[in-house]
Design an enzyme around this catalytic site. Structure first.
Site, PDB file in Angstrom:
ATOM      1  N   LYS A  49      -1.686  -0.839   3.567  1.00  0.00           N
ATOM      2  CA  LYS A  49      -1.760  -2.440   3.759  1.00  0.00           C
ATOM      3  C   LYS A  49      -2.039  -3.011   4.963  1.00  0.00           C
ATOM      4  CE  LYS A  49       1.939  -1.991   0.300  1.00  0.00           C
ATOM      5  NZ  LYS A  49       3.531  -2.129   0.110  1.00  0.00           N
ATOM      6  N   GLN A  93       9.218  -2.704   2.940  1.00  0.00           N
ATOM      7  CA  GLN A  93       8.958  -1.706   1.965  1.00  0.00           C
ATOM      8  C   GLN A  93       9.854  -0.741   1.242  1.00  0.00           C
ATOM      9  OE1 GLN A  93       5.357  -0.884   1.320  1.00  0.00           O
ATOM     10  NE2 GLN A  93       6.317   0.513  -0.009  1.00  0.00           N
ATOM     11  N   ASP A 116       6.307 -10.713  -1.803  1.00  0.00           N
ATOM     12  CA  ASP A 116       6.755  -9.935  -2.834  1.00  0.00           C
ATOM     13  C   ASP A 116       7.255 -10.929  -4.064  1.00  0.00           C
ATOM     14  OD1 ASP A 116       5.507  -7.328  -2.600  1.00  0.00           O
ATOM     15  OD2 ASP A 116       7.124  -6.653  -1.515  1.00  0.00           O
TER      16      ASP A 116
END
Ligand code: NDP
Length: 282
Positions: A49, A93, A116
């Site tokens: 990422k 994460q 997210d």
């Protein structure tokens, strides 16, 4: 003839578009990633990422936290990022160390920086069918890939296998909002094979190596394999691609399908949050 849904190619196009947009910006979007503990797979995902963000020209920062960090300290970290005007997008994460309450941590993220889309504010808006600030990356990537290949969703019978908050639930909501008839299956579903055989589109997000075999598939079905299973030398999906692909009209490969689309959508969400925040300040 089976058409392979090339997520890698579409993801690269999206990344290039974002790069071209970003080069014109004076101040760059900035993504912060919290990485708690020492899960090897998580470390790889975060590195990927970060590399993508760097390639596009975003600023990014990874905040590594010890496996035994207290929940209070983790929440404090998120608070600091929420308050930092230079940070546009925050990603925690997953998975988190076991002693940390995931719900409390995800809920602590400012919804305006929730890249997210996992906060109840953003997820709730999605579920209610309101205009969403962000759509979770994997489901968003699946829809984008289907659209790229002009695959009709309306009226289709779709089976989503898996009911997690990050994949199964949000993809079911999105597909239903696009007028598909959606069934959600899970580990307690009795007649999975039969449901699958009656489905025009199957989306598998289970996390079980080659679980979906050819006897699950109706001829010319569309199969989206979200699963990522580590094998000795490589990655493999939930779908036994070799035996399933010949029966399908369209199918995603693993790797090269939904994985790269998820990262591309993360980058797009970062850019969109940045744009939203900049416009708010005007
Ligand atoms: P979870 O473990 O949170 O959820 C798995 C789901 O699969 C659960 O709902 C579970 O049911 C269901 N399930 C498990 N076994 C069976 C079975 N035998 N039959 C039917 N359903 C079953 O996983 P995630 O949603 O987080 O991830 C799923 C997979 O997708 C993983 O391989 C993950 O690595 C991958 N993934 C890939 C991404 C990408 O970018 N390509 C992004 C995110 C995830 P129950 O609820 O009853 O336990």
């Amino acid at each position: 003839m089976t058409i392979i849904l090339d997520g890698k190619k579409l993801a690269n196009e999206i990344i290039e578009d974002l790069k071209n947009l970003t080069v014109k910006l004076e101040k760059k979007p900035k993504l912060a990633v919290i990485l708690a503990g020492n899960d090897v797979a998580s470390e790889i995902y975060v590195r990927n990422k970060q590399n993508k963000a760097k390639y596009i020209g975003f600023d990014s920062v990874v905040i590594p936290l010890d496996n035994d960090i207290s929940e209070e300290n983790m929440l404090e970290q998120i608070h600091i990022l929420n308050e930092d005007e230079n940070i546009n997008a925050i990603l925690v994460q997953l998975p988190l160390p076991e002693h940390i309450n995931k719900q409390r941590v995800l809920e602590a993220i400012d919804p305006l920086k929730d890249v997210d889309g996992f906060t109840s504010y953003n997820f709730g808006r999605l579920a209610l069918g309101y205009k969403s600030l962000v759509v979770p990356c994997t489901p968003k990537g699946i829809i984008r890939l289907l659209q790229k290949y002009n695959i009709q969703i309306e009226g289709k019978n779709v089976l989503v296998i898996g009911r997690s908050n990050i994949v199964g639930k949000p993809i079911a909501i999105l597909l239903q909002s696009q007028n598909a008839t959606v069934t959600i299956a899970h580990s307690k579903t009795n007649n999975l094979k039969e449901l699958a055989r009656n489905s025009d589109i199957i989306i598998s997000a289970i996390g079980k190596y080659h679980f979906i075999k050819k006897d699950f598939i109706k001829k010319n079905a569309i199969v989206i394999d979200v699963g990522i299973n580590r094998t000795k030398n490589s990655l493999a999906g939930d779908v036994d691609f070799e035996e399933v692909a010949p029966l399908c009209s369209y199918i995603t490969p693993v790797p090269g399908g939904i994985g790269p689309m998820t990262i591309a959508m993360l980058m797009e969400n970062t850019y969109e949050l940045y744009k939203y925040q900049v416009n708010q300040l005007k």
